[in-house]
Every structure is written in structure tokens, then in C-alpha cells.
Design a protein around this motif. Structure first.
Motif, mmCIF file in Angstrom:
data_model
loop_
_atom_site.group_PDB
_atom_site.id
_atom_site.type_symbol
_atom_site.label_atom_id
_atom_site.label_comp_id
_atom_site.label_asym_id
_atom_site.label_seq_id
_atom_site.Cartn_x
_atom_site.Cartn_y
_atom_site.Cartn_z
ATOM 1 N N SER A 57 0.826 -1.205 0.000
ATOM 2 C CA SER A 57 0.000 0.000 0.000
ATOM 3 C C SER A 57 0.862 1.257 0.000
ATOM 4 N N LEU A 59 2.509 1.736 -3.348
ATOM 5 C CA LEU A 59 1.548 2.224 -4.333
ATOM 6 C C LEU A 59 1.393 3.738 -4.223
ATOM 7 N N TYR A 114 4.493 5.435 -5.559
ATOM 8 C CA TYR A 114 4.454 5.373 -7.022
ATOM 9 C C TYR A 114 3.558 6.484 -7.571
ATOM 10 N N ALA A 115 2.370 6.650 -6.966
ATOM 11 C CA ALA A 115 1.445 7.704 -7.391
ATOM 12 C C ALA A 115 2.072 9.086 -7.184
ATOM 13 N N LEU A 175 -3.583 7.611 -14.878
ATOM 14 C CA LEU A 175 -2.937 6.487 -14.200
ATOM 15 C C LEU A 175 -2.680 6.823 -12.738
ATOM 16 N N GLY A 176 -2.208 8.040 -12.471
ATOM 17 C CA GLY A 176 -1.964 8.454 -11.090
ATOM 18 C C GLY A 176 -3.238 8.442 -10.257
ATOM 19 N N LEU A 198 -5.837 6.559 -10.753
ATOM 20 C CA LEU A 198 -6.163 5.152 -10.520
ATOM 21 C C LEU A 198 -5.348 4.590 -9.355
ATOM 22 N N LEU A 199 -4.058 4.886 -9.325
ATOM 23 C CA LEU A 199 -3.203 4.385 -8.241
ATOM 24 C C LEU A 199 -3.593 4.978 -6.889
ATOM 25 N N SER A 246 -6.555 5.995 -6.076
ATOM 26 C CA SER A 246 -7.826 5.375 -5.703
ATOM 27 C C SER A 246 -7.609 3.990 -5.108
ATOM 28 N N ILE A 247 -6.738 3.200 -5.736
ATOM 29 C CA ILE A 247 -6.447 1.861 -5.209
ATOM 30 C C ILE A 247 -5.842 1.968 -3.817
ATOM 31 N N HIS A 248 -4.931 2.909 -3.641
ATOM 32 C CA HIS A 248 -4.303 3.078 -2.328
ATOM 33 C C HIS A 248 -5.322 3.477 -1.268
#
Length: 278
Positions: free
Chosen positions: A71, A74, A77-78, A104-105, A107-108, A110-112
Motif C-alpha cells: 500500500s 503504491l 508510485y502515485a 494512471l496516477g 487510478l493508483l 484510488s487503489i491506495h
């Protein structure tokens, strides 16, 4: 507890500002609008500051460099993607790359946000997820509102176009506004609705993957929502890429709104997890 509450506040604000920044870059991408580009850049800069603040708060709380868990990696990375986007926006003219990098950022991020971290209390995590779900739903409804107004302008365009063809001149006709003005407003509303719907779908799908055990992309609501996005994206391509305009574009926009109505009323009947529609 106070630190975690601050992080929740940063989460919410980051998502909202990130979404507004992407909309700005999307408008500039379609219309070569430098004001929208500058607006998007400053919002993205604020997003970078908020992410950096969050990163520092996490570092102070855990007393280590927070990149060891999936997490945390991620999020880092974002943060790197946002950093690159800010640098590219400031020093280079590559808006096409910046726009898709930020998708893409987002999306990352949001996943985090939805991924379980185990570092916050259950109450705060539940509150955060609830708030982000509200953001997802709000974005979707605002995009539908934009599509609705866009349809009304297209309907007015078709009505006025028909009256002009039949040479039915009247003072009421003059109050409609020019055909070019109606088409411009319709197009601008769709340039707002499309990225909002895209970002709403990203949030919704990521949330569903993490929080619903039997979630499937084959759900009627999910499929129909992506069809709406595809139809309106095609509308924008017809306008910007192929130069289609006038009555043809207005008819396309009218048909697109019918897809929105099908998505909202019919598909909602068959959805498995959009409980707030039932």
C-alpha cells in the motif's frame, strides 16, 4: 487519532482536487485552452503538496521511510507520477502525456485509498470509505447533470434548426440564441461530463473490487456506465477528430442522452450492488 483524522481530510481533498485538475487538462487537450491548462497545473501542484504532506505525516508517525508495504509503495508510485506530471507541465509542452499520466496516477491513488492498510482505526477507515463513495456518486450525478444540460441545448438546436428550415421566424426564435452558441455550450458541457464520469467509474470499480466479495465487471450497471462513457467519448471524437458539427452532432448527442436514461433507469433495475438506486 488526530493524525489519522488529518490524513482522512487529506485523502478527500486530494481526490477532489486531482479530479478537477484532470478535467482541466482534458478541456485543454480538446480545446487548446491555456487558461484551463494553467488552472489544472496549479491544482495538480496543490495535489502534489497534499501528497507530500501525507507522506511526511506517515513518516513521522511510523518513524521510518513509508515504502515497505504494498500500500505504501503504491502511494509512493502515485506521488512520483504526480511529481513527473508537475515537472512536465511546468517545463515541457506535452499535455497529451500529462493527461494520461494523471489518469494512471488517479487510478493508483484510488487503489491506495480503498486498499486495507491496517494502520488506521476501523472507525476512521469506514468513515473514509464512506466519504470516498459519496465522492464517487456525486461525480457520477454531476456528469449526468452535464449530459442532461448538453442534451437540452442540442434539443434547442434541433428545434431552432427545424424552425429555420421551415422559415418560421418569430421573436421566440431569437431568444433561443444562435445555433453556433447552442452547439458550443452543448460541447463544453460534454467535455466536463466525460472526464467526471471516467473518474467516477475509476473510484467506483476500485471500491467495488476491494469491498464487494462477489463483484463482477459484468454487472448491468457497470457495463451500461462504460457504454455511456464510450458513446460520449465518440461524440467528442466526432466533434474534435472528424470535425462533425451542426444537426448531425446534435442528433448524436440526443441519442447519447437516451443511453444515459437507459443506464440510469433500466440498468439500475438489474444491478447487483448499487443498492442506493433501489
Amino acid at each position: 487519532m488526530e493524525c489519522e483524522q488529518k490524513m482522512n481530510w487529506i485523502y478527500d481533498l486530494t481526490i477532489v482536487l486531482y479530479a478537477l485538475s484532470i478535467i482541466g487538462y482534458f478541456i485543454d487537450f480538446l480545446q487548446n485552452n491555456r487558461k484551463a491548462n494553467r488552472f489544472a497545473f496549479w491544482l495538480l501542484s496543490i495535489v502534489w503538496v497534499l501528497q507530500t504532506v501525507f507522506f511526511v505525516l506517515r513518516m513521522l508517525k511510523d518513524q521510518r521511510f513509508p515504502i515497505l508495504t504494498p500500500s505504501e509503495g503504491l502511494f509512493f508510485y502515485a506521488w512520483i507520477l504526480v511529481t513527473f506530471s508537475v515537472v512536465m507541465s511546468r517545463f515541457f509542452r506535452v499535455d497529451f502525456l500529462v493527461f494520461f499520466t494523471n489518469i494512471l496516477g488517479f487510478l493508483l491513488v484510488s487503489i491506495h485509498l480503498f486498499a486495507p492498510t491496517g494502520q488506521a482505526s476501523a472507525v476512521l477507515e469506514k468513515q473514509l470509505i464512506s466519504e470516498l463513495l459519496i465522492i464517487h456518486i456525486t461525480m457520477a450525478f454531476i456528469s449526468y447533470g452535464a449530459f442532461s444540460l448538453s442534451f437540452i441545448f442540442s434539443f434547442m438546436y434541433l428545434l431552432q434548426h427545424g424552425m429555420l428550415k421551415r422559415k418560421k421566424w418569430s421573436k421566440r426564435l431569437q431568444r433561443f440564441g444562435s445555433l453556433s452558441y447552442l452547439e458550443k455550450l452543448s460541447f463544453r458541457l460534454n467535455t466536463i461530463g466525460v472526464p467526471l464520469l471516467l473518474l467516477s467509474l475509476i473510484l467506483g470499480v476500485v471500491w467495488a473490487f476491494w469491498k464487494i466479495s462477489d463483484f463482477t465487471l459484468l454487472d448491468a450497471k457497470v457495463i451500461s456506465s462504460f457504454i455511456v462513457l464510450l458513446v460520449y467519448s465518440t461524440y467528442l471524437y466526432q466533434k474534435v477528430g472528424r470535425g462533425v458539427q451542426g444537426k448531425t452532432l446534435a442528433l448524436w448527442n440526443t441519442a447519447a442522452f437516451l443511453v444515459v436514461l437507459i443506464n440510469y433507469f433500466l440498468a439500475s433495475t438489474f444491478t447487483e450492488f448499487h443498492l442506493w438506486y433501489k
